[in-house]
Scaffold this active site. Structure first.
Site, PDB file in Angstrom:
ATOM      1  N   CYS A  98       5.366 -10.423 -10.557  1.00 18.32           N
ATOM      2  CA  CYS A  98       5.346  -9.821  -9.223  1.00 18.32           C
ATOM      3  C   CYS A  98       6.792  -9.770  -8.763  1.00 18.32           C
ATOM      4  O   CYS A  98       7.468 -10.808  -8.696  1.00 18.32           O
ATOM      5  CB  CYS A  98       4.517 -10.705  -8.287  1.00 18.32           C
ATOM      6  SG  CYS A  98       4.548 -10.188  -6.566  1.00 18.32           S
ATOM      7  N   CYS A 132       7.807  -2.618  -8.854  1.00 18.67           N
ATOM      8  CA  CYS A 132       6.607  -3.299  -8.345  1.00 18.67           C
ATOM      9  C   CYS A 132       5.579  -3.163  -9.463  1.00 18.67           C
ATOM     10  O   CYS A 132       5.396  -2.062 -10.000  1.00 18.67           O
ATOM     11  CB  CYS A 132       6.105  -2.654  -7.059  1.00 18.67           C
ATOM     12  SG  CYS A 132       4.469  -3.254  -6.556  1.00 18.67           S
ATOM     13  N   THR A 133       4.945  -4.265  -9.804  1.00 22.25           N
ATOM     14  CA  THR A 133       4.077  -4.249 -10.987  1.00 22.25           C
ATOM     15  C   THR A 133       2.792  -3.434 -10.775  1.00 22.25           C
ATOM     16  O   THR A 133       2.067  -3.183 -11.727  1.00 22.25           O
ATOM     17  CB  THR A 133       3.739  -5.685 -11.431  1.00 22.25           C
ATOM     18  OG1 THR A 133       3.194  -6.412 -10.323  1.00 22.25           O
ATOM     19  CG2 THR A 133       4.990  -6.384 -11.927  1.00 22.25           C
ATOM     20  N   HIS A 134       2.541  -3.031  -9.541  1.00 23.00           N
ATOM     21  CA  HIS A 134       1.403  -2.132  -9.292  1.00 23.00           C
ATOM     22  C   HIS A 134       1.722  -0.673  -9.667  1.00 23.00           C
ATOM     23  O   HIS A 134       0.829   0.111  -9.962  1.00 23.00           O
ATOM     24  CB  HIS A 134       1.029  -2.146  -7.815  1.00 23.00           C
ATOM     25  CG  HIS A 134       0.251  -3.352  -7.370  1.00 23.00           C
ATOM     26  ND1 HIS A 134       0.795  -4.610  -7.330  1.00 23.00           N
ATOM     27  CD2 HIS A 134      -1.022  -3.463  -6.939  1.00 23.00           C
ATOM     28  CE1 HIS A 134      -0.122  -5.451  -6.878  1.00 23.00           C
ATOM     29  NE2 HIS A 134      -1.237  -4.783  -6.632  1.00 23.00           N
ATOM     30  N   GLY A 169       3.989  -7.698  -0.213  1.00 26.18           N
ATOM     31  CA  GLY A 169       5.180  -6.868  -0.031  1.00 26.18           C
ATOM     32  C   GLY A 169       5.704  -6.769   1.382  1.00 26.18           C
ATOM     33  O   GLY A 169       6.878  -6.480   1.588  1.00 26.18           O
ATOM     34  N   SER A 190       0.443 -11.120  -6.895  1.00 28.15           N
ATOM     35  CA  SER A 190      -0.281 -11.152  -5.623  1.00 28.15           C
ATOM     36  C   SER A 190      -1.685 -10.572  -5.787  1.00 28.15           C
ATOM     37  O   SER A 190      -2.567 -10.884  -4.996  1.00 28.15           O
ATOM     38  CB  SER A 190       0.489 -10.345  -4.582  1.00 28.15           C
ATOM     39  OG  SER A 190       0.593  -9.001  -5.023  1.00 28.15           O
TER      40      SER A 190
HETATM   41  N1  DGL Z   1       2.919  -6.324  -7.462  1.00 23.02           N
HETATM   42  C1  DGL Z   1       3.836  -6.914  -6.575  1.00 23.02           C
HETATM   43  C2  DGL Z   1       5.270  -6.586  -6.946  1.00 23.02           C
HETATM   44  O1  DGL Z   1       5.571  -6.419  -8.123  1.00 23.02           O
HETATM   45  C3  DGL Z   1       3.652  -6.787  -5.097  1.00 23.02           C
HETATM   46  C4  DGL Z   1       2.481  -6.170  -4.528  1.00 23.02           C
HETATM   47  C5  DGL Z   1       2.246  -6.680  -3.127  1.00 23.02           C
HETATM   48  O2  DGL Z   1       2.788  -6.122  -2.168  1.00 23.02           O
HETATM   49  O3  DGL Z   1       1.524  -7.671  -3.046  1.00 23.02           O
HETATM   50  O4  DGL Z   1       6.114  -6.525  -6.084  1.00 23.02           O
END
Ligand code: DGL
Length: 277
Positions: free
Chosen positions: A75, A195-197, A45, A13
């Site tokens: 993601c 979550c990849t962030h 999310g 995302s």
């Molecule tokens: N990086 C995304 C994940 O792994 C989501 C981040 C978002 O909320 O867009 O869930």
């Protein structure tokens, strides 16, 4: 010939997928990669199933038009809310024999049992991933004895996307969610950053959990899973070009993407603009 023929597509995302791409490039530097961040519509999310599915499908179509045969949804939210429908309903109509779409939840679930001693695993993820119960369901398939305790952290992605994750304000939200997770079960010994962030918050999270807690980011897990997949699927591996290039696209402003992306990726990045509709 399409512009990025044979590149492996990596989708998120926004910026979070760069934490996955970084580890994939590290392990498999020989391939060509095409990264797309849907920054214009992030975060995913808190969005509905239908919206995340439509956005993700548009992205997958975009990758196929660029010449990718293999796309990784880096993601968790897109993996939780869109991957299965795309694999089962859309891919067969899109020439499914030649294209593959993979996610990040299954490879992580397959391996989680080798990290926990107590069988109590904590999950930090977006509200969408938590609501989907995807990790609870997938982990049960591989390790029926593992209990998964989930905690949605809706403020974390906005803090990270806005580069406000390295200060006392962020600490407030980190500590709050760590406390809420640990209050569910004090025997949690492994916390999955679903979550990849979130790998950007790993050091700050570590400060608030008991010292012997394992905090698991997905990058290396997904990279090894991809390596294994390519070994098991030579018909797909043969379609992946090996010139060691990486190209970056964003649906929002490339200049802003370049500035923020380097925080996630370590190196400087030059991105281009993508239109998904
Ligand atoms: N990086 C995304 C994940 O792994 C989501 C981040 C978002 O909320 O867009 O869930």
């Amino acid at each position: 010939m399409q512009q990025h023929q044979g590149s492996i597509g990596i989708f998120d995302s926004g910026y979070g997928g760069l934490t996955i791409l970084k580890e994939i490039v590290h392990l498999l530097p020989q391939y060509n990669y095409l990264y797309l961040g849907d920054n214009a519509r992030s975060p995913y999310g808190t969005r509905s199933y239908e919206t995340v599915y439509q956005y993700t499908l548009q992205a997958v179509n975009w990758f196929f038009k660029q010449g990718c045969s293999l796309v990784i949804l880096a993601c968790n939210t897109a993996s939780a809310k869109a991957l299965r429908t795309i694999q089962q309903n859309d891919l067969p109509k899109m020439g499914g024999l030649h294209h593959r779409v993979l996610g990040v939840i299954r490879p992580t679930s397959e391996i989680i049992g080798s990290f926990t001693q107590t069988g109590n695993v904590g999950l930090f993820a977006t509200s969408g991933t938590v609501q989907s119960q995807s990790y609870v369901i997938e982990i049960k398939k591989f390790f029926p004895y593992i209990q998964v305790f989930q905690e949605a952290c809706p403020m974390w992605v906005p803090l990270i996307e806005n580069n406000e994750f390295d200060n006392a304000g962020a600490d407030y939200f980190i500590q709050k969610h760590v406390n809420q997770l640990m209050a569910q079960n004090s025997r949690i010994d492994t916390i999955l950053l679903g979550c990849t962030h979130y790998p950007l918050l790993k050091d700050r999270i570590q400060k608030y959990v008991p010292a012997n807690t394992t905090i698991l980011a997905q990058g290396t897990i997904v990279a090894h899973s991809l390596q294994n997949y390519l070994q098991r699927h030579p018909e797909i591996a043969h379609k992946c070009t090996q010139e060691s290039t990486t190209h970056y696209y964003t649906t929002d402003n490339p200049i802003e993407f370049n500035q923020k992306a380097s925080i996630f990726f370590g190196n400087s990045i030059i991105s281009q603009s993508a239109q998904l509709t």
